[in-house]
Design an enzyme around this catalytic site. Structure first.
Site, PDB file in Angstrom:
ATOM      1  N   HIS A 199      95.658  46.000   5.118  1.00  0.00           N
ATOM      2  CA  HIS A 199      94.982  45.277   4.307  1.00  0.00           C
ATOM      3  C   HIS A 199      93.860  44.484   4.755  1.00  0.00           C
ATOM      4  O   HIS A 199      94.066  44.190   5.898  1.00  0.00           O
ATOM      5  CB  HIS A 199      96.136  44.329   3.487  1.00  0.00           C
ATOM      6  CG  HIS A 199      96.815  44.818   2.455  1.00  0.00           C
ATOM      7  ND1 HIS A 199      98.129  44.463   2.027  1.00  0.00           N
ATOM      8  CD2 HIS A 199      96.571  46.111   1.625  1.00  0.00           C
ATOM      9  CE1 HIS A 199      98.460  45.397   0.802  1.00  0.00           C
ATOM     10  NE2 HIS A 199      97.235  46.399   0.853  1.00  0.00           N
ATOM     11  N   ASP A 211      92.675  41.669   4.827  1.00  0.00           N
ATOM     12  CA  ASP A 211      92.765  40.310   5.649  1.00  0.00           C
ATOM     13  C   ASP A 211      93.572  40.535   6.922  1.00  0.00           C
ATOM     14  O   ASP A 211      93.524  39.422   7.733  1.00  0.00           O
ATOM     15  CB  ASP A 211      93.648  39.267   4.822  1.00  0.00           C
ATOM     16  CG  ASP A 211      95.043  39.717   4.182  1.00  0.00           C
ATOM     17  OD1 ASP A 211      94.882  40.886   3.719  1.00  0.00           O
ATOM     18  OD2 ASP A 211      95.826  38.864   3.969  1.00  0.00           O
ATOM     19  N   ASP A 238     102.936  40.870   6.387  1.00  0.00           N
ATOM     20  CA  ASP A 238     103.268  40.875   4.981  1.00  0.00           C
ATOM     21  C   ASP A 238     104.639  41.504   4.872  1.00  0.00           C
ATOM     22  O   ASP A 238     104.499  42.766   5.010  1.00  0.00           O
ATOM     23  CB  ASP A 238     102.075  41.328   4.187  1.00  0.00           C
ATOM     24  CG  ASP A 238     100.870  40.408   4.412  1.00  0.00           C
ATOM     25  OD1 ASP A 238     100.956  39.551   5.297  1.00  0.00           O
ATOM     26  OD2 ASP A 238      99.646  40.717   3.693  1.00  0.00           O
ATOM     27  N   HIS A 245     100.185  32.655   6.013  1.00  0.00           N
ATOM     28  CA  HIS A 245      99.539  33.407   4.923  1.00  0.00           C
ATOM     29  C   HIS A 245     100.145  32.827   3.630  1.00  0.00           C
ATOM     30  O   HIS A 245     100.477  33.580   2.652  1.00  0.00           O
ATOM     31  CB  HIS A 245     100.452  34.969   5.197  1.00  0.00           C
ATOM     32  CG  HIS A 245      99.773  36.186   4.318  1.00  0.00           C
ATOM     33  ND1 HIS A 245      99.821  36.131   3.036  1.00  0.00           N
ATOM     34  CD2 HIS A 245      99.091  36.928   4.867  1.00  0.00           C
ATOM     35  CE1 HIS A 245      99.098  37.246   2.843  1.00  0.00           C
ATOM     36  NE2 HIS A 245      98.513  37.878   3.990  1.00  0.00           N
TER      37      HIS A 245
HETATM   38 ZN   LIG Z   1      97.957  39.805   3.692  1.00  0.00          ZN
HETATM   39 ZN   LIG Z   2      98.871  42.778   2.685  1.00  0.00          ZN
END
Ligand SMILES: [Zn+2]
Ligand SMILES: [Zn+2]
Length: 281
Positions: free
Chosen positions: A41, A43, A186, A244
């Site tokens: 992803h 980020d 994540d 996060h």
């Molecule tokens: Zn993330």
């Molecule tokens: Zn993610």
């Protein structure tokens, strides 16, 4: 996030602007560095390319270890070709999979599958064990002269003295465990991750949502601060750093308070925050 130990650096995920941080925190563009990417992803990965380019401008020669999902290498290769980026150093890439994914001078890195909306991994970075406490009286009693031989024994190596072999355990205590740092990336929490992170001296865990927004956390495959805290407790971690955070919360102190009800030794990760990880007792 970076782990810095003597000359060695381990970067965990590369969000946009990571190269600025590498410079401002003096992590060194030419340093002994390994990069762990949890998932693809934006980020977590868009900063990687800029960092590699800046390293090349600085004429880095030393190989760079990169661990991440298999497609990461493809992304790097395709982008480097399209943008005509020639790297001045080799990338030693390991595709992440459950188990040991990297060994460096001071660390062993293991990966486990995370539970996110795309393929994702969590990592633990384990410092190799240290030799036991050195007892000078014992070395003196064995007539080992102070100096080189002492330092060899202190490093856990045996020495030969007048034809007799002296083992480090004759003059030191038992070997001491190294430090362990866990990073979830994540993910939803799981019993498997609680086991994976067991005994972490520092656990950095997804805390995107407050517990009132748990439905959203489930839907988007993230964790709440309370879930992060419960997992840290199950894992018997020593310290928890929440990270996060969703931009929807103006003030993250309520997330920290929520977590502390279950796991008191909780802090919020923040740009520029530096945490010293003490050795376990
Ligand atoms: Zn993330
Ligand atoms: Zn993610």
């Amino acid at each position: 996030m970076a782990i810095k130990r003597e000359g060695e650096v381990i970067l965990m995920d590369c969000g946009e602007g990571v190269q600025r941080r590498v410079l401002s925190e003096s992590l060194g563009l030419g340093s002994d560095m390994s990069i762990l990417i949890t998932h693809l992803h934006g980020d977590h990965v868009t900063g990687l390319l800029g960092l590699l380019q800046t390293m090349s401008l600085a004429q880095r020669r030393k190989p760079l270890n990169v661990v991440g999902p298999e497609k990461l290498l493809k992304w790097l290769e395709v982008t480097a070709e399209l943008l005509h980026i020639g790297l001045t150093f080799p990338i030693q890439f390991s595709a992440a999979k459950p188990g040991v994914v990297l060994r460096t001078g001071a660390f062993r890195v293991r990966a486990a599958r995370a539970n996110h909306s795309i393929q994702a991994f969590s990592y633990v970075v384990e410092e190799l064990g240290r030799p036991g406490v050195f007892y000078p009286e014992k070395a003196k009693a064995l007539k080992v002269p102070e100096g080189k031989l002492w330092s060899r024994l202190q490093k856990g190596r045996s020495v030969i003295l007048k034809g007799r072999r002296i083992e480090p355990l004759e003059v030191t205590g038992p070997p001491r465990p190294g430090r362990k740092i866990g990073y979830s990336g994540d993910t939803r929490p799981s019993a498997g991750l609680a086991r994976f992170f067991s005994g972490s001296d520092l656990l950095i865990f997804d805390s995107t949502f407050k517990d009132v927004d748990r439905e959203k956390a489930i839907e988007r495959k993230h964790s709440t601060s309370l879930e992060a805290a419960s997992l840290a407790k199950k894992a018997r971690a020593r310290q928890l750093a929440l990270t996060h955070f969703s931009a929807r919360y103006n003030n993250i102190s309520s997330l920290v308070r929520e977590a502390r009800r279950v796991f008191p030794n909780t802090i919020a990760a923040a740009d520029g925050l530096s945490v010293e990880v003490a050795y376990p007792e």
